[in-house]
Design a protein around this motif. Structure first.
Motif, PDB file in Angstrom:
ATOM      1  N   LEU A   1       0.815  -1.207   0.000  1.00 38.58           N
ATOM      2  CA  LEU A   1       0.000   0.000   0.000  1.00 38.58           C
ATOM      3  C   LEU A   1       0.850   1.259   0.000  1.00 38.58           C
ATOM      4  O   LEU A   1       0.533   2.243  -0.687  1.00 38.58           O
ATOM      5  CB  LEU A   1      -0.934   0.002   1.207  1.00 38.58           C
ATOM      6  CG  LEU A   1      -2.087  -1.001   1.169  1.00 38.58           C
ATOM      7  CD1 LEU A   1      -2.842  -0.981   2.489  1.00 38.58           C
ATOM      8  CD2 LEU A   1      -3.035  -0.705   0.012  1.00 38.58           C
ATOM      9  N   LEU A   2       1.934   1.247   0.739  1.00 36.78           N
ATOM     10  CA  LEU A   2       2.813   2.415   0.782  1.00 36.78           C
ATOM     11  C   LEU A   2       3.394   2.710  -0.587  1.00 36.78           C
ATOM     12  O   LEU A   2       3.408   3.868  -1.043  1.00 36.78           O
ATOM     13  CB  LEU A   2       3.920   2.182   1.810  1.00 36.78           C
ATOM     14  CG  LEU A   2       4.900   3.326   2.062  1.00 36.78           C
ATOM     15  CD1 LEU A   2       4.178   4.600   2.463  1.00 36.78           C
ATOM     16  CD2 LEU A   2       5.907   2.922   3.135  1.00 36.78           C
ATOM     17  N   VAL A   3       3.841   1.682  -1.275  1.00 35.53           N
ATOM     18  CA  VAL A   3       4.391   1.869  -2.622  1.00 35.53           C
ATOM     19  C   VAL A   3       3.303   2.334  -3.583  1.00 35.53           C
ATOM     20  O   VAL A   3       3.534   3.212  -4.436  1.00 35.53           O
ATOM     21  CB  VAL A   3       5.053   0.572  -3.110  1.00 35.53           C
ATOM     22  CG1 VAL A   3       5.454   0.679  -4.579  1.00 35.53           C
ATOM     23  CG2 VAL A   3       6.282   0.244  -2.259  1.00 35.53           C
ATOM     24  N   LEU A   4       2.102   1.780  -3.457  1.00 38.55           N
ATOM     25  CA  LEU A   4       1.003   2.221  -4.315  1.00 38.55           C
ATOM     26  C   LEU A   4       0.705   3.704  -4.112  1.00 38.55           C
ATOM     27  O   LEU A   4       0.437   4.423  -5.087  1.00 38.55           O
ATOM     28  CB  LEU A   4      -0.254   1.405  -4.028  1.00 38.55           C
ATOM     29  CG  LEU A   4      -0.318   0.004  -4.642  1.00 38.55           C
ATOM     30  CD1 LEU A   4      -1.500  -0.767  -4.082  1.00 38.55           C
ATOM     31  CD2 LEU A   4      -0.413   0.083  -6.163  1.00 38.55           C
ATOM     32  N   PHE A   5       0.733   4.165  -2.893  1.00 39.42           N
ATOM     33  CA  PHE A   5       0.478   5.578  -2.643  1.00 39.42           C
ATOM     34  C   PHE A   5       1.525   6.449  -3.340  1.00 39.42           C
ATOM     35  O   PHE A   5       1.194   7.505  -3.893  1.00 39.42           O
ATOM     36  CB  PHE A   5       0.456   5.864  -1.139  1.00 39.42           C
ATOM     37  CG  PHE A   5      -0.928   5.920  -0.577  1.00 39.42           C
ATOM     38  CD1 PHE A   5      -1.653   7.094  -0.601  1.00 39.42           C
ATOM     39  CD2 PHE A   5      -1.513   4.783  -0.048  1.00 39.42           C
ATOM     40  CE1 PHE A   5      -2.945   7.147  -0.103  1.00 39.42           C
ATOM     41  CE2 PHE A   5      -2.805   4.823   0.455  1.00 39.42           C
ATOM     42  CZ  PHE A   5      -3.521   6.001   0.434  1.00 39.42           C
ATOM     43  N   MET A   6       2.753   6.032  -3.317  1.00 41.47           N
ATOM     44  CA  MET A   6       3.809   6.859  -3.897  1.00 41.47           C
ATOM     45  C   MET A   6       3.904   6.718  -5.412  1.00 41.47           C
ATOM     46  O   MET A   6       4.253   7.686  -6.100  1.00 41.47           O
ATOM     47  CB  MET A   6       5.139   6.508  -3.225  1.00 41.47           C
ATOM     48  CG  MET A   6       5.159   6.898  -1.748  1.00 41.47           C
ATOM     49  SD  MET A   6       6.771   6.754  -0.938  1.00 41.47           S
ATOM     50  CE  MET A   6       6.891   4.974  -0.764  1.00 41.47           C
ATOM     51  N   ASP A   7       3.549   5.555  -5.938  1.00 44.02           N
ATOM     52  CA  ASP A   7       3.722   5.298  -7.369  1.00 44.02           C
ATOM     53  C   ASP A   7       2.454   5.464  -8.188  1.00 44.02           C
ATOM     54  O   ASP A   7       2.533   5.734  -9.394  1.00 44.02           O
ATOM     55  CB  ASP A   7       4.255   3.876  -7.588  1.00 44.02           C
ATOM     56  CG  ASP A   7       5.692   3.702  -7.137  1.00 44.02           C
ATOM     57  OD1 ASP A   7       6.343   4.717  -6.827  1.00 44.02           O
ATOM     58  OD2 ASP A   7       6.164   2.553  -7.091  1.00 44.02           O
ATOM     59  N   ARG A   8       1.284   5.248  -7.581  1.00 44.65           N
ATOM     60  CA  ARG A   8       0.034   5.263  -8.332  1.00 44.65           C
ATOM     61  C   ARG A   8      -0.945   6.342  -7.867  1.00 44.65           C
ATOM     62  O   ARG A   8      -1.550   7.030  -8.675  1.00 44.65           O
ATOM     63  CB  ARG A   8      -0.663   3.900  -8.191  1.00 44.65           C
ATOM     64  CG  ARG A   8       0.095   2.740  -8.793  1.00 44.65           C
ATOM     65  CD  ARG A   8      -0.104   2.668 -10.292  1.00 44.65           C
ATOM     66  NE  ARG A   8       0.351   1.394 -10.837  1.00 44.65           N
ATOM     67  CZ  ARG A   8       0.153   1.004 -12.099  1.00 44.65           C
ATOM     68  NH1 ARG A   8      -0.516   1.796 -12.914  1.00 44.65           N
ATOM     69  NH2 ARG A   8       0.606  -0.154 -12.524  1.00 44.65           N
ATOM     70  N   ILE A   9      -1.121   6.446  -6.562  1.00 51.98           N
ATOM     71  CA  ILE A   9      -2.160   7.326  -6.046  1.00 51.98           C
ATOM     72  C   ILE A   9      -1.706   8.778  -6.055  1.00 51.98           C
ATOM     73  O   ILE A   9      -2.508   9.683  -6.315  1.00 51.98           O
ATOM     74  CB  ILE A   9      -2.584   6.862  -4.640  1.00 51.98           C
ATOM     75  CG1 ILE A   9      -3.118   5.413  -4.713  1.00 51.98           C
ATOM     76  CG2 ILE A   9      -3.653   7.778  -4.052  1.00 51.98           C
ATOM     77  CD1 ILE A   9      -3.458   4.797  -3.367  1.00 51.98           C
ATOM     78  N   TRP A  10      -0.423   9.031  -5.789  1.00 49.02           N
ATOM     79  CA  TRP A  10       0.113  10.386  -5.937  1.00 49.02           C
ATOM     80  C   TRP A  10       0.219  10.719  -7.413  1.00 49.02           C
ATOM     81  O   TRP A  10       0.755   9.947  -8.217  1.00 49.02           O
ATOM     82  CB  TRP A  10       1.477  10.514  -5.278  1.00 49.02           C
ATOM     83  CG  TRP A  10       2.152  11.833  -5.540  1.00 49.02           C
ATOM     84  CD1 TRP A  10       3.242  12.061  -6.319  1.00 49.02           C
ATOM     85  CD2 TRP A  10       1.772  13.117  -5.011  1.00 49.02           C
ATOM     86  NE1 TRP A  10       3.567  13.394  -6.311  1.00 49.02           N
ATOM     87  CE2 TRP A  10       2.684  14.073  -5.521  1.00 49.02           C
ATOM     88  CE3 TRP A  10       0.748  13.544  -4.166  1.00 49.02           C
ATOM     89  CZ2 TRP A  10       2.596  15.416  -5.203  1.00 49.02           C
ATOM     90  CZ3 TRP A  10       0.665  14.903  -3.851  1.00 49.02           C
ATOM     91  CH2 TRP A  10       1.587  15.819  -4.368  1.00 49.02           C
TER      92      TRP A  10
END
Length: 406
Positions: free
Chosen positions: A224-233
């Motif tokens: 989830l942390l990586v998704l926030f930085m790579d996809r959601i941001w």
């Protein structure tokens, strides 16, 4: 109250910490103790701004956040044990929890009878979060709270995560079958994945991992942390997207500045608990970018944070919601602690000054939840209700006391 803050002055920081402590102990927590439970310790539907009881369904959001609030205040402020934690514990574990299929119901009535039986992932996250706080406040040899939190996580593991594209779905039926179109309210567009739900799953797993180092929890939190930085941001509009397709196409041009500044510091917290130096460095860098973006586009000269807008900067909700102001204080202060940029410390202080002038109710107690652009009360929004709860401002108070105290 002074108009400016010197963030390097120990005396001023201690005074601010003391002000937060007084706010929690003398104004916020006493109001919730007195007004949110009935004579038998059951959670009420809410309270209007004039103190009248609100006839509303008992939401999982309110119930789980009450348990988190009273447990966290007891543990982090070193308060003597009170009945409110016991009442909230019983309400969550007996009134809200589905004894047949697991998880928490979305809404129940005054006796705990289910009214909306579907399993919103957002609510399951807050159940995990609350149970972790209960464990921290009152650990027992059997670790009942942690075991229940792990049981909720195992349900999410089995049903909620997208095995193909990552992230988690929004909701399920009572029996944990997919529920297309599940959403938190009618105000939101249908979307299979949302930033808001995933942020609070990340927040819950952060606390679960803090108390119980389970490899599966660690793996999901990292994902989830990586998704926030790579996809959601979204680097272009400099904000987090809110609503996504299953394969991460952003569905609307909406910006929520309150969610942005809240996510900024929660991502740093998650990376810190993970103990991953590389992800911590990335999250800290992103937190400063988010703070700068919110300061430039979502904060007004009076220190308040706007509701929502669009990628192009147009404001679509100019109301001042209590939770946005609370998250701005801790989010900007976190950015100051990372960057040393005095603009961030000043933004945190200005947000607090706005809160103290407009949201704090020194007569009736607690905070007014929603104001218009001129700082006037929006009377249709209750002081306590299905969404109106003490979680955001109590959490900010606890965070700031700890961060301001040497």
């Amino acid at each position: 109250m002074q108009s400016t803050l010197d963030p390097r002055s120990p005396d001023q920081l201690q005074q601010w910490a003391a002000r937060w402590r007084d706010e929690l102990l003398l104004n916020v927590l006493p109001w919730w103790r007195r007004h949110i439970f009935d004579a038998e310790g059951r959670v009420l539907g809410g309270r209007r701004n004039d103190g009248r009881e609100l006839d509303a369904p008992r939401s999982a959001v309110l119930g789980t956040r009450l348990l988190w609030t009273f447990a966290s205040a007891e543990q982090r402020l070193a308060l003597p044990p009170g009945p409110e934690l016991d009442w909230a514990w019983q309400w969550v574990t007996q009134g809200l929890t589905d004894p047949e299929h697991g998880g928490v119901f979305w809404h129940v009535d005054a006796q705990g009878k289910p009214l909306a039986t579907h399993k919103q992932v957002y609510a399951q996250a807050f159940a995990i979060y609350a149970l972790c706080a209960a464990h921290a406040a009152r650990p027992d040899p059997e670790q009942r709270a942690v075991k229940q939190a792990l049981g909720f996580f195992e349900l999410l593991q089995a049903h909620a995560f997208d095995k193909a594209d990552g992230g988690c779905w929004e909701g399920f039926t009572r029996e944990w079958q997919p529920l297309p179109g599940a959403r938190l309210s009618d105000k939101e567009p249908p979307a299979p994945k949302t930033m808001n739900t995933m942020l609070h799953v990340l927040e819950a797993l952060t606390e679960l991992l803090r108390h119980h180092r389970v490899p599966a929890v660690e793996a999901r939190l990292r994902e989830l942390l990586v998704l926030f930085m790579d996809r959601i941001w979204l680097p272009g509009p400099r904000c987090f997207g809110l609503f996504f397709s299953h394969d991460w196409r952003v569905l609307t041009p909406q910006v929520s500045w309150g969610h942005d500044i809240e996510a900024a510091w929660l991502l740093v917290r998650a990376a810190d608990v993970l103990g991953d130096a590389a992800l911590l460095a990335r999250s800290r860098e992103l937190a400063v970018k988010v703070a700068d973006a919110v300061l430039a586009r979502g904060m007004t000269p009076d220190g308040s944070v706007l509701g929502e807008g669009r990628f192009n900067g147009r404001v679509t909700d100019d109301r001042r919601h209590w939770w946005c102001q609370a998250e701005a204080v801790v989010g900007f202060w976190d950015a100051w602690q990372i960057s040393g940029d005095p603009r961030h410390a000043d933004a945190a202080w200005r947000a607090w000054r706005y809160i103290a002038r407009h949201h704090v109710d020194p007569v009736g107690g607690d905070w007014f939840k929603t104001l218009d652009a001129q700082g006037r009360l929006v009377g249709t929004v209750p002081k306590a209700g299905p969404w109106e709860c003490p979680y955001h401002h109590v959490r900010t108070g606890l965070e700031m006391i700890e961060r301001l105290t040497p």
